[in-house]
Each structure stands twice: as C-alpha cells, then as structure tokens.
Design an enzyme around this catalytic site. Structure first.
Site, PDB file in Angstrom:
ATOM      1  CB  THR A   5      13.638  72.909 -31.685  1.00 26.60           C
ATOM      2  OG1 THR A   5      14.048  72.137 -32.694  1.00 26.60           O
ATOM      3  CG2 THR A   5      12.389  73.555 -32.078  1.00 26.60           C
ATOM      4  CB  ILE A   6      18.462  73.629 -34.673  1.00 27.74           C
ATOM      5  CG1 ILE A   6      18.338  72.073 -34.506  1.00 27.74           C
ATOM      6  CG2 ILE A   6      19.476  73.943 -33.960  1.00 27.74           C
ATOM      7  CD1 ILE A   6      19.412  71.183 -35.552  1.00 27.74           C
ATOM      8  CG  ASP A   7      14.313  70.169 -36.130  1.00 30.88           C
ATOM      9  OD1 ASP A   7      15.371  70.489 -36.532  1.00 30.88           O
ATOM     10  OD2 ASP A   7      13.845  68.871 -35.945  1.00 30.88           O
ATOM     11  CG  MET A  44      19.875  67.448 -37.589  1.00 29.24           C
ATOM     12  SD  MET A  44      19.969  67.849 -35.682  1.00 29.24           S
ATOM     13  CE  MET A  44      21.134  66.328 -35.210  1.00 29.24           C
TER      14      MET A  44
END
Ligand code: F6P
Length: 338
Positions: A124-126, A168
């Site tokens: 996940t980029i998060d 994000m």
C-alpha cells in the site's frame, strides 16, 4: 505438484507486478504451478483464474499496476462470501494462496485462514500495514510526490504564493511526511496530528518576514478540518471507506483568507499510485515474492512477509492489521524545518 494461487487486492501500486514475477519464478524453481487469481477477492468469489506461464510473468519488473487486476470486493460483506471463497479455493485445487494487499485485503485473508492456507505480502502506498517497516509501493509514491514538490517550488517562488499539495494517506501521513521532508516542504499536515490553522499561518508569515515570501504545504487527504473528513463522494466502498479528496483546496482558501497571501492547491490523487516502481520497490517486491513462496514451501501459513531494518522476516498476518501510524521521532525531525 503444488498449485499456488496469487492475488492482488485493494488500491493498486507500483511493484505489484515485480512481486507476482518474483513469487511465480521462485515457485517455478520449486516445481509449483502458479495460478493468477483475477481482480483480488472478486476473482476468488467467481473462481476467475489463469495459469501463470513463464512468459506471462516475464518483463514485468518495471511495470506499474498489476497484471492480475484488483478490486475492493469484500467477501465478508457478500452473502456466504467467505464460504464461496473457501469453496473456490478447493474448486481451483489450490494448495495455498498468496494474498498481496493492504489492511483490508489482508483482513479477509485472516478471516479464512483457518480453512485456507494463506500467506501475505504487504502493499500500500499509504505504508500503514503493521509489523513491517515498508510496504510495496510506498517508496515510489514518495518519489513521485517529492519530484512534484521540486516542480512546484520554482512557480511558488516566482509568484510569491503558498501552494498546498494534497497527497493520499487516508489514516496515516507516511507519504506526506516522507515526500514533504524530501521536497523541503515548509509545513506537513498528517491525519495523526490535529491541524492548527493559526500555527500554519504564523509559520507562513514568519517566512515572509525572513524574505521567503512563498511556502509549500504538504497535506495528507485524511487530515480533518473541524474534526471532519473532506470527502469527494459520500458513498462508501465495500470496506466502508468514503472517497476522500479536497482538503488541500479548503486549506488553501483558509490560508488565503487569514494571511491575504495568494494560494493555489494541487491534489496529486491517483498519480502517486502510478508509474514505474523505484529500484527500492522493485527489490522489496522481489524479496517479498520470494519470501512468500518460501513460507508456502515451509508450510508457514497465516504468516506475512515483512521487512525489519534491512532483513526480510515473517510475522502473523493478523498483526499486520494493527495500523502503523507515523513515527513520532520522524515527524519531530520534519518539524525542525517548518
Ligand atoms: O491505496 C490506499 C489509497 O491510496 C488511499 O490513500 C486512498 O484513500 C484510496 O487508496 C483511494 O483509492 P480508490 O480511489 O482506488 O478507492
């Protein structure tokens, strides 16, 4: 011969293909048959799968997205959904399933882990999956956002403006903090820390007094204004998430009103999920893919590949669901430059 399924679920990110390639190639070496499940859990619900050949998984290392497709389908929210997944695991004659996902996708893996042999890979980029320092895709998202900050700097400076860049980060501010630090942002706002508008405006005004009459503010999409998320669309996905977006624009307006300095807002949105993975993400994804197959061959099910420092380790998948919030020391270091 063992048949190993592999799926990618949730928001896509650069590096997924590198992980699929690595798992498949390591699997072939051990004599496994590798089965690609289409579109995350949706494919397990519909039994949509294809045999992965050497050709299909070659030439993927640098390609963004996922050749398997992805979805935010949540079998737990569909009548008999989890049961269908378990049945289709048998129907597809799988011996194990490698689940590449973030908290939501891995959460489903935990739910079926008593009946199905699962192994996880965090992506996940998060970067908010627990028990791993990094997730596939994060590093690339940071690089993209930091490159954009470099592009924004000259125009902010030339026009003496405040530019607010939204990135994000639904629950956590890893991308905002890393990209902000790398790009030399003048303020970084993250969901973990309540926003203080006066503090931001004072920082901007102090900069003007020092002759720095422009500022770059990086804000994560999940920052609340007056304790409320800023949503683009009220509808929720299958995991109950609203579509966030627009907090940067609102903040830019507030700053303009309070400081009388001209502002602009840019929302990077899905751009940070695209493009070719960085070298770091390619290597991380490759190591995770190989580790996942090792876990399968050692029958270490219910475990997830993870990175601790520079070492690849494995942890219980349910631990991954404990959201990893920003490291306080890191944010303190970022604040030195506000
Ligand atoms: O992958 C996580 C994430 O990037 C969040 O930061 C963001 O809120 C969400 O995905 C948006 O994804 P989508 O528009 O694909 O539902």
């Amino acid at each position: 011969m063992k048949r190993i399924g592999i799926l990618t679920g949730g928001g896509d990110c650069p590096g997924l293909n590198a992980a699929i390639r690595a798992a498949a190639k390591k699997g072939f070496q051990l004599g496994f048959e590798m089965i690609g499940i289409k579109n995350g859990w949706k494919g397990m619900l519909m039994a949509e799968a294809e045999i992965l050949t050497y050709d299909k998984v070659s030439g993927l290392l640098h390609k963004g997205g996922t050749i398997l497709g992805s979805s935010r389908t949540n079998p737990a929210k569909i009548e008999n959904g989890l049961e269908k997944v378990v049945n289709n695991f048998k129907e597809l004659k799988l011996d194990a399933l490698i689940v590449i996902g973030g908290e939501d996708t891995l959460g489903v893996a935990v739910k079926i882990s008593k009946e199905v042999s699962v192994v996880g890979i965090p992506k996940t980029i998060d970067n908010d999956v627990g028990e791993t320092d990094f997730c596939i895709g994060f590093h690339t998202a940071v690089q993209t956002a930091s490159d954009i900050i470099d592009k924004i700097h000259p125009t902010a400076e030339s026009h003496h403006r405040v530019i607010v860049l939204e990135v994000m980060g639904r629950h956590v501010g890893w991308i905002a903090t890393y990209a902000g630090m790398a790009g030399g942002a003048d303020f970084i706002l993250i969901p973990e820390i309540p926003i203080d508008i006066n503090d931001i405006c004072e920082t901007i005004e102090k900069r003007v007094k020092k002759g720095r009459d422009f500022s770059i503010i990086v804000i994560a999409e999940g920052v609340k204004i007056e304790e409320k998320y800023i949503v683009k669309k009220g509808e929720t996905d299958a995991f109950g998430h609203v579509i966030l977006g627009g907090v940067g624009e609102i903040l830019a307006e507030i700053i303009k009103e309070k400081t009388k300095i001209e502002t602009r807002a840019i929302n990077l949105g899905h751009i940070v999920r695209g493009g070719s993975p960085t070298a770091f993400d390619r290597i991380l994804a490759t190591r995770f893919g190989v580790k996942a197959i090792e876990l399968v061959s050692e029958k270490k099910f219910g475990r997830m590949a993870a990175i601790n420092g520079s070492k690849i380790i494995d942890v219980p998948i349910e631990k991954a669901l404990e959201q990893k919030r920003i490291d306080k020391d890191l944010y303190e270091t970022a604040k030195v430059f506000f």
